[in-house]
Design an enzyme around this catalytic site. Structure first.
Site: not given
Length: 240
Positions: A12, A147, A88, A144, A14, A82-84, A86
């Site tokens: 999914r 993050y 917040d 953040q 980017i 790349n997995a990440g 948030t």
């Protein structure tokens, strides 16, 4: 024989653009994902790229998933962390659960992704490690703290791995995207989106494919002397 690339969070946003770009360059690509089965199935149906489900925050799950990728496709030459996620909140309202969830996925998840493939890269005297960090890891961002801490830490990982891997033919580099026109960003209210764009000198959001082209270059043979570096792709919003 085609080199093998693993993209975490690769079905999914980017990550999907990165997976497609590497496939177009001739890599055998595996895309991991954490939970959205429908999106992964649709992505595989569209691209033919095989998807694998595991949580990068779990070392044993990552190790097992990577072993399955290598059993199916061969040794992993290129890994794109790349997995990440948030979670917040302003710091005074941030909970330990929000802190730990983001640390476990965005920072420890990079360790869990790279560590299992590192010995093989050293043995074969070739490897490309590419970590997707963020503009907010470079400059910080309100609400953040968790993050931004992880994305800044990812840059430290890259700089250290570059020094350890250089003599073994391994490069480790990062890409720091600015605000990109992903599903998540496009879902925010239009006024908020306009405010974001107003801070970008280029006058627009970036496209996922623009980040993917940075990754494809760093994975290529042309980037063999680029090591420990960060590409900032943010439309001139922030300079290091």
């Amino acid at each position: 024989m085609a080199r093998v690339a693993l993209v975490t969070g690769g079905s999914r946003g980017i990550g999907a653009a990165i997976s497609k770009a590497l496939q177009a360059e001739g890599y055998s690509v595996a895309a991991s994902y954490a939970g959205n089965d429908a999106a992964a199935e649709a992505f595989s149906g569209e691209t033919g790229i095989k998807t694998y489900k595991w949580n990068v925050a779990d070392y044993e799950a990552s190790k097992a998933g990577i072993a399955q990728v290598e059993a199916d496709l061969g040794p992993i030459d290129v890994v794109v962390a790349n997995a990440g996620i948030t979670k917040d909140a302003p710091f005074h309202k941030m909970t330990p659960e929000q802190w730990n969830a983001v640390i476990d996925t965005n920072l420890t998840g990079v360790f869990n992704t790279v560590h299992p493939v590192w010995p093989g890269m050293r043995e074969r005297k070739f490897g490309r490690v590419i970590v997707i960090s963020s503009i907010n890891g470079q400059k910080g961002q309100f609400a953040q703290v968790n993050y931004a801490a992880t994305k800044a830490g990812d840059l430290g990982i890259v700089k250290s791995l570059a020094q350890e891997g250089a003599r073994a033919g391994i490069t480790a580099n990062a890409v720091c995207p600015g605000y990109i026109a992903t599903e998540m960003v496009m879902a925010v209210p239009e006024k908020v989106r306009e405010s974001i764009i107003g801070q970008i000198p280029a006058g627009r959001l970036g496209e996922p494919e623009e980040i993917a082209r940075c990754v494809a270059f760093l994975a290529s043979g042309d980037a063999g002397f680029i090591n420990g570096s960060t590409i900032s792709a943010n439309g001139a919003q922030f300079f290091v």
